[in-house]
Design a protein around this motif. Structure first.
Motif, PDB file in Angstrom:
ATOM      1  N   HIS A  52       0.837  -1.207   0.000  1.00  0.00           N
ATOM      2  CA  HIS A  52       0.000   0.000   0.000  1.00  0.00           C
ATOM      3  C   HIS A  52       0.870   1.255   0.000  1.00  0.00           C
ATOM      4  CE1 HIS A  52      -4.002  -1.673   0.403  1.00  0.00           C
ATOM      5  NE2 HIS A  52      -3.579  -2.488   1.338  1.00  0.00           N
ATOM      6  N   PHE A  77      -4.266   0.044  -5.279  1.00  0.00           N
ATOM      7  CA  PHE A  77      -3.522  -0.797  -4.329  1.00  0.00           C
ATOM      8  C   PHE A  77      -2.077  -0.309  -4.212  1.00  0.00           C
ATOM      9  CE2 PHE A  77      -1.027  -4.782  -3.468  1.00  0.00           C
ATOM     10  CZ  PHE A  77      -1.415  -4.893  -2.139  1.00  0.00           C
ATOM     11  N   HIS A 114      -8.371  -5.844  -3.008  1.00  0.00           N
ATOM     12  CA  HIS A 114      -7.821  -7.113  -2.512  1.00  0.00           C
ATOM     13  C   HIS A 114      -8.465  -8.353  -3.150  1.00  0.00           C
ATOM     14  CE1 HIS A 114      -7.188  -4.047   0.666  1.00  0.00           C
ATOM     15  NE2 HIS A 114      -6.033  -4.643   0.825  1.00  0.00           N
ATOM     16  N   HIS A 180      -6.851  -4.800   8.936  1.00  0.00           N
ATOM     17  CA  HIS A 180      -7.403  -3.856   7.956  1.00  0.00           C
ATOM     18  C   HIS A 180      -8.367  -4.573   7.026  1.00  0.00           C
ATOM     19  CE1 HIS A 180      -4.605  -5.235   4.847  1.00  0.00           C
ATOM     20  NE2 HIS A 180      -5.024  -4.323   3.995  1.00  0.00           N
ATOM     21  N   ALA A 182      -9.030  -6.066   4.443  1.00  0.00           N
ATOM     22  CA  ALA A 182      -8.521  -6.705   3.235  1.00  0.00           C
ATOM     23  C   ALA A 182      -9.393  -7.877   2.797  1.00  0.00           C
ATOM     24  CB  ALA A 182      -7.102  -7.202   3.488  1.00  0.00           C
ATOM     25  N   LEU A 200      -9.541   0.110   4.013  1.00  0.00           N
ATOM     26  CA  LEU A 200      -9.087  -0.783   2.943  1.00  0.00           C
ATOM     27  C   LEU A 200      -7.597  -0.660   2.685  1.00  0.00           C
ATOM     28  CD1 LEU A 200     -11.957  -0.318   0.390  1.00  0.00           C
ATOM     29  CD2 LEU A 200     -11.305  -2.456   1.461  1.00  0.00           C
ATOM     30  N   ASP A 255      -1.801  -9.165   2.397  1.00  0.00           N
ATOM     31  CA  ASP A 255      -1.145  -8.363   1.361  1.00  0.00           C
ATOM     32  C   ASP A 255       0.296  -8.767   1.079  1.00  0.00           C
ATOM     33  OD1 ASP A 255      -3.542  -7.091   1.534  1.00  0.00           O
ATOM     34  OD2 ASP A 255      -2.748  -5.112   1.978  1.00  0.00           O
TER      35      ASP A 255
HETATM   36 ZN    ZN Z   1      -4.407  -4.189   1.963  1.00  0.00          ZN
END
Ligand code: ZN
Length: 291
Positions: A52, A77, A114, A180, A182, A200, A255
């Motif tokens: 991010h 993203f 995501h 978070h 995701a 997000l 992530d």
């Molecule tokens: Zn994320």
């Protein structure tokens, strides 16, 4: 003699010059499955770092200038990537893999990037990666298609495996807290409800108000377990767990890949197992300092 040597160097170099740069470790894992061995796949953001927000290094810029193809998720993203490509005048074709995909609404960017946390959507990513590679190197088309098809079937099997595993959880044991937001696509695909103090993106820290809202939600929705994410700060989650009496369920991967989950298949399998173990256990004493 010199000419022969130069010719050799030229063809030698161009033979190994097929280079794909991807934005982060999950895409690297997907692209490696599709790309033939003659194509190198390199990730800008290494496993264990947050895509991010990322500061490109000098070596990233060198790699980008040599690249034939750049693949990213898009949907904000990797907000830093278009800036880098522009400012460095990168000539490689840049393919944004979520372009044209049906994306969830939400967050301050308007859409949720995501997608890979739904294995069926990862199959679409894999199709798009294969298309991009085939357009770039038509001579490798057949090999790419063979690899795509094999991997796509593996993903289909994984999707069914996760569905079957989580289908065993009762309806009142499907609500969890994560760092978070995701897991929206995962939630839709596999029927687990996720709440989180953070948005997000991890670009902004959760505020005291965010945390208070979450604690209220946890009580109303009767969440059972709190999970940290492999990249997240555990402090706020630990605070939420203390204040709400939630159990600590371990670490989920969203992530980034990691040492415990070095491929996409392993990451998704581990996520499903971690969720299942924590949610199916009736004990209230599972706490640990893993991370
Ligand atoms: Zn994320």
């Amino acid at each position: 003699m010199k000419a022969v040597l130069l010719l050799f160097l030229f063809f030698g170099a161009s033979a190994q010059a097929k280079s794909v740069i991807v934005s982060f470790s999950v895409l690297e894992s997907l692209a490696r499955e599709v790309a033939p061995p003659s194509v190198s796949v390199t990730s800008l953001v290494p496993a264990g770092q947050d895509a991010h927000h990322y500061e490109t290094k000098a070596s990233d810029l060198v790699a980008l200038k040599k690249a034939d193809l750049v693949l990213s998720v898009g949907a904000s993203f990797e907000p830093w990537l278009p800036r880098v490509l522009r400012s460095q005048k990168v000539k490689a074709q840049h393919v944004t893999l979520t372009q044209g995909m049906d994306l969830r609404k939400g967050g301050h960017h308007g859409v949720d990037p995501h997608v890979w946390l739904d294995v069926q959507k990862s199959r679409l990513l894999v199709d798009k990666i294969a298309q991009a590679l085939q357009q770039k190197w038509p001579e490798l088309s057949k090999e790419i298609e063979t690899r795509r098809s094999r991997f796509s079937n593996e993903l289909l099997a994984l999707d069914q495996e996760i569905r079957q595993k989580l289908a065993g959880l009762p309806e009142d044991r499907r609500t969890v807290v994560v760092a978070h937001q995701a897991f929206g696509y995962f939630a839709e695909a596999y029927g687990i409800r996720f709440f989180s103090p953070q948005n997000l993106s991890t670009e902004s820290e959760p505020t005291a108000k965010d945390v208070a809202r979450l604690i209220r939600q946890v009580r109303e929705k009767k969440a059972q377990v709190v999970f940290s994410e492999s990249l997240s700060d555990q402090k706020i989650l630990r605070q939420i767990a203390r204040e709400t009496g939630l159990r600590w369920g371990g670490v989920l991967h969203s992530d980034s890949l990691s040492e415990t989950a070095p491929t996409y298949l392993q990451m998704m399998r581990l996520n499903a197992e971690t969720l299942f173990e924590a949610l199916s256990s009736s004990s209230t004493s599972s706490s640990g300092g893993e991370g």
